[in-house]
Design a protein around this motif. Structure first.
Motif, PDB file in Angstrom:
ATOM      1  N   ASN A 109       0.812  -1.213   0.000  1.00 17.52           N
ATOM      2  CA  ASN A 109       0.000   0.000   0.000  1.00 17.52           C
ATOM      3  C   ASN A 109       0.846   1.264   0.000  1.00 17.52           C
ATOM      4  O   ASN A 109       0.452   2.282   0.561  1.00 17.52           O
ATOM      5  CB  ASN A 109      -0.949   0.010   1.199  1.00 17.52           C
ATOM      6  N   ALA A 110       2.022   1.206  -0.635  1.00 14.55           N
ATOM      7  CA  ALA A 110       2.877   2.385  -0.701  1.00 14.55           C
ATOM      8  C   ALA A 110       2.164   3.513  -1.432  1.00 14.55           C
ATOM      9  O   ALA A 110       1.573   3.302  -2.498  1.00 14.55           O
ATOM     10  CB  ALA A 110       4.192   2.038  -1.405  1.00 14.55           C
ATOM     11  N   ALA A 111       2.208   4.701  -0.857  1.00 18.73           N
ATOM     12  CA  ALA A 111       1.539   5.844  -1.476  1.00 18.73           C
ATOM     13  C   ALA A 111       2.275   6.322  -2.711  1.00 18.73           C
ATOM     14  O   ALA A 111       1.652   6.770  -3.680  1.00 18.73           O
ATOM     15  CB  ALA A 111       1.419   6.988  -0.466  1.00 18.73           C
ATOM     16  N   SER A 112       3.598   6.234  -2.711  1.00 19.02           N
ATOM     17  CA  SER A 112       4.382   6.704  -3.854  1.00 19.02           C
ATOM     18  C   SER A 112       5.772   6.084  -3.805  1.00 19.02           C
ATOM     19  O   SER A 112       6.317   5.839  -2.726  1.00 19.02           O
ATOM     20  CB  SER A 112       4.484   8.236  -3.843  1.00 19.02           C
ATOM     21  N   LEU A 113       6.319   5.824  -4.994  1.00 17.49           N
ATOM     22  CA  LEU A 113       7.699   5.336  -5.099  1.00 17.49           C
ATOM     23  C   LEU A 113       8.649   6.439  -5.550  1.00 17.49           C
ATOM     24  O   LEU A 113       9.820   6.168  -5.817  1.00 17.49           O
ATOM     25  CB  LEU A 113       7.764   4.170  -6.101  1.00 17.49           C
ATOM     26  N   ARG A 114       8.145   7.663  -5.630  1.00 13.48           N
ATOM     27  CA  ARG A 114       8.964   8.773  -6.104  1.00 13.48           C
ATOM     28  C   ARG A 114      10.166   8.982  -5.188  1.00 13.48           C
ATOM     29  O   ARG A 114      10.026   9.031  -3.955  1.00 13.48           O
ATOM     30  CB  ARG A 114       8.129  10.048  -6.167  1.00 13.48           C
ATOM     31  N   GLY A 115      11.349   9.100  -5.785  1.00 11.40           N
ATOM     32  CA  GLY A 115      12.578   9.331  -5.036  1.00 11.40           C
ATOM     33  C   GLY A 115      13.219   8.073  -4.496  1.00 11.40           C
ATOM     34  O   GLY A 115      14.263   8.141  -3.849  1.00 11.40           O
ATOM     35  N   GLY A 116      12.630   6.904  -4.747  1.00  8.22           N
ATOM     36  CA  GLY A 116      13.164   5.668  -4.202  1.00  8.22           C
ATOM     37  C   GLY A 116      14.257   5.048  -5.063  1.00  8.22           C
ATOM     38  O   GLY A 116      14.431   5.379  -6.233  1.00  8.22           O
ATOM     39  N   THR A 117      14.998   4.128  -4.442  1.00  4.98           N
ATOM     40  CA  THR A 117      16.073   3.403  -5.113  1.00  4.98           C
ATOM     41  C   THR A 117      15.806   1.913  -4.992  1.00  4.98           C
ATOM     42  O   THR A 117      15.592   1.399  -3.885  1.00  4.98           O
ATOM     43  CB  THR A 117      17.439   3.730  -4.486  1.00  4.98           C
ATOM     44  N   LEU A 118      15.818   1.236  -6.101  1.00  7.32           N
ATOM     45  CA  LEU A 118      15.638  -0.220  -6.102  1.00  7.32           C
ATOM     46  C   LEU A 118      16.953  -0.887  -5.745  1.00  7.32           C
ATOM     47  O   LEU A 118      17.988  -0.621  -6.370  1.00  7.32           O
ATOM     48  CB  LEU A 118      15.166  -0.695  -7.479  1.00  7.32           C
ATOM     49  N   LEU A 119      16.905  -1.762  -4.743  1.00  2.15           N
ATOM     50  CA  LEU A 119      18.098  -2.525  -4.381  1.00  2.15           C
ATOM     51  C   LEU A 119      18.236  -3.729  -5.312  1.00  2.15           C
ATOM     52  O   LEU A 119      17.290  -4.123  -5.991  1.00  2.15           O
ATOM     53  CB  LEU A 119      18.002  -2.985  -2.928  1.00  2.15           C
ATOM     54  N   MET A 120      19.426  -4.308  -5.348  1.00  3.34           N
ATOM     55  CA  MET A 120      19.752  -5.382  -6.278  1.00  3.34           C
ATOM     56  C   MET A 120      18.697  -6.485  -6.243  1.00  3.34           C
ATOM     57  O   MET A 120      18.427  -7.094  -5.222  1.00  3.34           O
ATOM     58  CB  MET A 120      21.125  -5.976  -5.939  1.00  3.34           C
ATOM     59  N   THR A 121      18.087  -6.706  -7.415  1.00  7.65           N
ATOM     60  CA  THR A 121      16.975  -7.650  -7.531  1.00  7.65           C
ATOM     61  C   THR A 121      17.226  -8.596  -8.697  1.00  7.65           C
ATOM     62  O   THR A 121      17.329  -8.154  -9.847  1.00  7.65           O
ATOM     63  CB  THR A 121      15.654  -6.904  -7.774  1.00  7.65           C
ATOM     64  N   PRO A 122      17.356  -9.893  -8.451  1.00  4.34           N
ATOM     65  CA  PRO A 122      17.505 -10.842  -9.569  1.00  4.34           C
ATOM     66  C   PRO A 122      16.189 -11.016 -10.319  1.00  4.34           C
ATOM     67  O   PRO A 122      15.117 -11.061  -9.713  1.00  4.34           O
ATOM     68  CB  PRO A 122      17.935 -12.142  -8.874  1.00  4.34           C
ATOM     69  N   MET A 138      14.756   5.277  -9.576  1.00  2.00           N
ATOM     70  CA  MET A 138      13.568   5.199 -10.406  1.00  2.00           C
ATOM     71  C   MET A 138      13.109   6.563 -10.904  1.00  2.00           C
ATOM     72  O   MET A 138      13.350   7.590 -10.277  1.00  2.00           O
ATOM     73  CB  MET A 138      12.429   4.543  -9.621  1.00  2.00           C
ATOM     74  N   ILE A 139      12.430   6.515 -12.044  1.00  2.00           N
ATOM     75  CA  ILE A 139      11.718   7.676 -12.584  1.00  2.00           C
ATOM     76  C   ILE A 139      10.230   7.396 -12.428  1.00  2.00           C
ATOM     77  O   ILE A 139       9.708   6.437 -12.991  1.00  2.00           O
ATOM     78  CB  ILE A 139      12.063   7.912 -14.061  1.00  2.00           C
ATOM     79  N   ASN A 156      -1.612  10.926 -12.374  1.00  2.00           N
ATOM     80  CA  ASN A 156      -1.057   9.688 -12.906  1.00  2.00           C
ATOM     81  C   ASN A 156      -0.939   8.626 -11.802  1.00  2.00           C
ATOM     82  O   ASN A 156      -1.680   8.663 -10.818  1.00  2.00           O
ATOM     83  CB  ASN A 156       0.280   9.942 -13.604  1.00  2.00           C
ATOM     84  N   ILE A 157       0.004   7.712 -11.932  1.00  2.00           N
ATOM     85  CA  ILE A 157       0.132   6.604 -10.987  1.00  2.00           C
ATOM     86  C   ILE A 157       1.481   6.697 -10.283  1.00  2.00           C
ATOM     87  O   ILE A 157       2.526   6.392 -10.879  1.00  2.00           O
ATOM     88  CB  ILE A 157       0.012   5.240 -11.707  1.00  2.00           C
ATOM     89  N   PRO A 158       1.524   7.112  -9.024  1.00  2.00           N
ATOM     90  CA  PRO A 158       2.811   7.261  -8.333  1.00  2.00           C
ATOM     91  C   PRO A 158       3.383   5.963  -7.786  1.00  2.00           C
ATOM     92  O   PRO A 158       4.496   5.954  -7.269  1.00  2.00           O
ATOM     93  CB  PRO A 158       2.476   8.226  -7.185  1.00  2.00           C
ATOM     94  N   SER A 159       2.633   4.854  -7.873  1.00  2.00           N
ATOM     95  CA  SER A 159       3.119   3.593  -7.306  1.00  2.00           C
ATOM     96  C   SER A 159       3.803   2.708  -8.346  1.00  2.00           C
ATOM     97  O   SER A 159       4.090   1.548  -8.076  1.00  2.00           O
ATOM     98  CB  SER A 159       1.950   2.827  -6.672  1.00  2.00           C
ATOM     99  N   VAL A 160       4.060   3.240  -9.546  1.00  3.48           N
ATOM    100  CA  VAL A 160       4.769   2.519 -10.606  1.00  3.48           C
ATOM    101  C   VAL A 160       5.847   3.426 -11.162  1.00  3.48           C
ATOM    102  O   VAL A 160       5.611   4.617 -11.392  1.00  3.48           O
ATOM    103  CB  VAL A 160       3.811   2.079 -11.734  1.00  3.48           C
ATOM    104  N   GLY A 161       7.037   2.865 -11.370  1.00  5.34           N
ATOM    105  CA  GLY A 161       8.149   3.646 -11.906  1.00  5.34           C
ATOM    106  C   GLY A 161       8.962   2.851 -12.902  1.00  5.34           C
ATOM    107  O   GLY A 161       8.769   1.644 -13.079  1.00  5.34           O
ATOM    108  N   ARG A 162       9.870   3.550 -13.577  1.00 11.71           N
ATOM    109  CA  ARG A 162      10.744   2.928 -14.571  1.00 11.71           C
ATOM    110  C   ARG A 162      12.196   3.228 -14.231  1.00 11.71           C
ATOM    111  O   ARG A 162      12.521   4.277 -13.654  1.00 11.71           O
ATOM    112  CB  ARG A 162      10.452   3.481 -15.965  1.00 11.71           C
ATOM    113  N   ILE A 163      13.074   2.284 -14.602  1.00 13.83           N
ATOM    114  CA  ILE A 163      14.513   2.499 -14.476  1.00 13.83           C
ATOM    115  C   ILE A 163      15.123   2.247 -15.851  1.00 13.83           C
ATOM    116  O   ILE A 163      15.274   1.093 -16.260  1.00 13.83           O
ATOM    117  CB  ILE A 163      15.164   1.573 -13.435  1.00 13.83           C
ATOM    118  N   PRO A 164      15.436   3.295 -16.609  1.00 13.64           N
ATOM    119  CA  PRO A 164      16.075   3.088 -17.913  1.00 13.64           C
ATOM    120  C   PRO A 164      17.441   2.421 -17.747  1.00 13.64           C
ATOM    121  O   PRO A 164      18.246   2.826 -16.884  1.00 13.64           O
ATOM    122  CB  PRO A 164      16.213   4.511 -18.470  1.00 13.64           C
TER     123      PRO A 164
END
Length: 363
Positions: A109-122, A138-139, A156-164
């Motif tokens: 139930n995260a309100a937003s992923l803005r400003g977050g960093t994804l840790l190493m994920t296989p 993330m963007i 828009n949708i703040p709970s989804v992001g992209r990492i180019p």
């Protein structure tokens, strides 16, 4: 009443002297992308993460792998972390060391992923093997804000992001591109005539017997075994122009948006159509009934009075001869001011009557 949209489009855009490149009509069997999926943590959020048992468990697993021991009854209790899924498509011929764009989506139930960093994920494939590893900042295109009184706004949708370029490929997917003495070309849409035309075009270029249709989708083509020669061979073939057969006659109706798409080759059999509408109006006009001046024990009551009025507009009849297109039907319906919903009803009735020479698809 909200007006609906009628779109009358031609599904066949090819002319007699223009074709399409083979690369736009077919795909090589075995040359495909593969979805990969991972599960991880996003950190560095400013109080917009989720605080759930799933997040705590994932946080503990990460801490244990990093050599950090947490007490059994201790809970991280932080809302700066969010548990997420990470997914991407591994393109054909992708090699180790190349980068992929990845999409990160909140699982809790995260309100937003803005400003977050994804840790190493296989990232794993359907066979359970790890094909890529994702990590990075993330963007996030969406954002939201809320006040203490409960009011909020979201864009828009703040709970989804992209990492180019957020994933590095670790394993290549094997394919049979260079194996055997032949390749299989599959049409995007099944059609016997187009399959035969593709085979004929290849044989006209390279000689008879090189290509042969297998069914309405697949064409078998004899190809060199050497990989470099096979690449040159396909580079030659994919630029061959083929005129595909006209698409199957089809009428597509979207009942939610009111969009109607009619193919060019749709025809009507001889038929007569009439369509009218009935409007029923019920009006309530209650009256007050009072007892007489010298009545004994009378009471004032409200007496209901209803007026029912029925208005039926005259439905005009349209008579069509053979080989009339649906464009003529649309023009006739528009002349009398019928709505798109009327046209939908007419199309469905025509199909049931067997007068519509096309496939009717309702979305």
């Amino acid at each position: 009443m909200k007006r609906l949209l009628i779109a009358v489009l031609s599904l066949s855009v090819l002319t007699a002297d223009a074709g399409q490149r083979l690369k736009d009509l077919v795909k090589i069997q075995g040359v495909r992308s593969n979805p990969i999926l991972g599960y991880g943590l996003v950190v560095g959020l400013t109080g917009t993460g989720d605080n759930s048992a799933l997040t705590d468990q994932t946080y503990r697993n990460l801490a244990r792998e990093l050599g950090i021991t947490l007490a059994a009854n201790a809970r991280p209790g932080t809302d700066n972390v969010a548990v997420v899924t990470v997914h991407a498509d591994l393109p054909p011929f992708a090699k180790p060391g190349q980068n992929l764009d990845v999409t990160v989506s909140s699982m809790g139930n995260a309100a937003s992923l803005r400003g977050g960093t994804l840790l190493m994920t296989p990232l794993k494939g359907a066979d359970g093997n790890i094909y890529a590893v994702a990590q990075g900042n993330m963007i996030v295109g969406g954002f939201g804000a809320s006040g203490e009184d409960g009011s909020s706004i979201q864009v828009n949708i703040p709970s989804v992001g992209r990492i180019p370029n957020g994933a590095i490929i670790e394993r290549a997917v094997p394919n049979g591109f260079s194996q055997g003495d032949e390749i299989i070309m599959n049409l995007h849409e099944a059609d016997f005539t187009t399959a035969q035309r593709v085979a004929n075009a290849i044989n006209d270029l390279l000689g008879g017997g090189v290509a042969a249709p297998m069914d309405a989708i697949s064409i078998r083509v004899t190809a060199p075994r050497d990989p470099s020669q096979r690449v040159e061979f396909l580079s030659l073939l994919e630029n061959v122009e083929v005129e595909p057969d006209a698409f199957r006659s089809r009428v597509v109706v979207n009942s939610r948006t009111g969009t109607i798409v009619i193919g060019e080759n749709v025809r009507l059999r001889p038929t007569a159509i009439t369509h009218g509408s009935m409007v029923v109006t019920v009006t309530e006009d209650p009256a007050v009934s009072q007892p007489g001046a010298f009545a004994d024990g009378g009471t004032t009551e409200v007496v209901p009075q209803s007026t029912v009025d029925i208005e039926q507009t005259g439905g005009r009849m349209f008579l069509f001869g053979p080989a009339v297109t649906l464009r003529d039907l649309v023009a006739a319906v528009n002349k009398v001011g019928a709505t798109p919903s009327d046209l939908m009803g007419i199309l469905e009735a025509l199909k049931q009557a067997g007068a519509l020479e096309a496939e009717l698809v309702v979305l």
